[in-house]
Scaffold this active site. Sequence first.
Site, PDB file in Angstrom:
ATOM      1  N   LYS A  13       0.809  -1.217   0.000  1.00  0.00           N
ATOM      2  CA  LYS A  13       0.000   0.000   0.000  1.00  0.00           C
ATOM      3  C   LYS A  13       0.847   1.275   0.000  1.00  0.00           C
ATOM      4  CE  LYS A  13      -1.615   0.283   4.319  1.00  0.00           C
ATOM      5  NZ  LYS A  13      -1.013   1.450   4.961  1.00  0.00           N
TER       6      LYS A  13
ATOM      7  N   ARG B  26      -8.703   3.874   9.636  1.00  0.00           N
ATOM      8  CA  ARG B  26      -8.439   2.480  10.002  1.00  0.00           C
ATOM      9  C   ARG B  26      -9.540   1.876  10.857  1.00  0.00           C
ATOM     10  NH1 ARG B  26      -2.466   2.563   9.325  1.00  0.00           N
ATOM     11  NH2 ARG B  26      -1.525   0.637  10.031  1.00  0.00           N
TER      12      ARG B  26
HETATM   13  P1  AMP Z   1       1.672   1.989   9.055  1.00  0.00           P
HETATM   14  O1  AMP Z   1       2.925   2.653   8.588  1.00  0.00           O
HETATM   15  O2  AMP Z   1       0.453   2.414   8.283  1.00  0.00           O
HETATM   16  O3  AMP Z   1       1.841   0.503   9.123  1.00  0.00           O
HETATM   17  O4  AMP Z   1       1.425   2.486  10.564  1.00  0.00           O
HETATM   18  C1  AMP Z   1       2.336   2.188  11.579  1.00  0.00           C
HETATM   19  C2  AMP Z   1       1.678   2.352  12.941  1.00  0.00           C
HETATM   20  O5  AMP Z   1       1.257   3.727  13.121  1.00  0.00           O
HETATM   21  C3  AMP Z   1       0.413   1.533  13.151  1.00  0.00           C
HETATM   22  O6  AMP Z   1       0.677   0.202  13.558  1.00  0.00           O
HETATM   23  C4  AMP Z   1      -0.291   2.336  14.242  1.00  0.00           C
HETATM   24  O7  AMP Z   1       0.327   2.117  15.494  1.00  0.00           O
HETATM   25  C5  AMP Z   1       0.027   3.767  13.831  1.00  0.00           C
HETATM   26  N1  AMP Z   1      -1.013   4.273  12.923  1.00  0.00           N
HETATM   27  C6  AMP Z   1      -0.885   4.547  11.594  1.00  0.00           C
HETATM   28  N2  AMP Z   1      -2.038   4.986  11.076  1.00  0.00           N
HETATM   29  C7  AMP Z   1      -2.938   4.986  12.096  1.00  0.00           C
HETATM   30  C8  AMP Z   1      -4.313   5.306  12.198  1.00  0.00           C
HETATM   31  N3  AMP Z   1      -5.032   5.697  11.136  1.00  0.00           N
HETATM   32  N4  AMP Z   1      -4.906   5.202  13.422  1.00  0.00           N
HETATM   33  C9  AMP Z   1      -4.210   4.822  14.503  1.00  0.00           C
HETATM   34  N5  AMP Z   1      -2.914   4.457  14.466  1.00  0.00           N
HETATM   35  C10 AMP Z   1      -2.278   4.544  13.287  1.00  0.00           C
END
Ligand code: AMP
Length: 192
Positions: free
Chosen positions: A15, A90
Amino acid sequence: MSARLVIMGPQGSGKGTQALRLAERFGVPTISTGDIFRANIKGSTALGLLAQSYTAKGDLVPDSVTNDMVKDRLAQPDAAGGFILDGYPRNAAQVTALDAILADLDTRLDAVAELVADRDELLARLARRAEIEGREDDTELAIARRLDIYDEQTAPLTSAYDARGLLVRVDGTGDIDEVTARLVAALDPVVR
Ligand code: AMP
């Protein structure tokens, strides 16, 4: 051209990579909540210190914090002509918050793209990424937790967007270029 898009997909679905490619194609910024949290953690800001206790375990950062952060980011001038949201919304509360943020800005989404891949392929890709990138939250436990949260809280959001006629589902398996081509073919007709 302007494009107001959400890209959804579980960890390891590619993604983030695809979001960057779509941003280039449509000439709009990507807004990755994960990247914003990581930048804040790296810079040891107050937001970063708060976020880290959640991100390290693969848990979601509280909605109030995340929603305010996205509201500020979407109000920046470079997002006025469009954006690709990566990693947000999310959960159902974030969908509602995003609706309100966009209504305040007098705009709306053009489409929500979902990348689909099966769990075995995702786990294999994540294991490779952990070796290459060394991300703090790419531990076995945190990965499993993030995939569970995706299945429980994020995947169900696609039906809500489908009911609004916004959902585009794309096969996320195979070559990166092939997946980009599938996304572009699906999204070109819906962006304004
Ligand atoms: P990602 O890079 O999208 O995998 O996000 C890494 C981490 O950031 C996730 O595991 C969450 O802890 C936090 N995070 C990212 N986006 C969100 C969101 N929309 N809501 C809450 N936590 C988020």
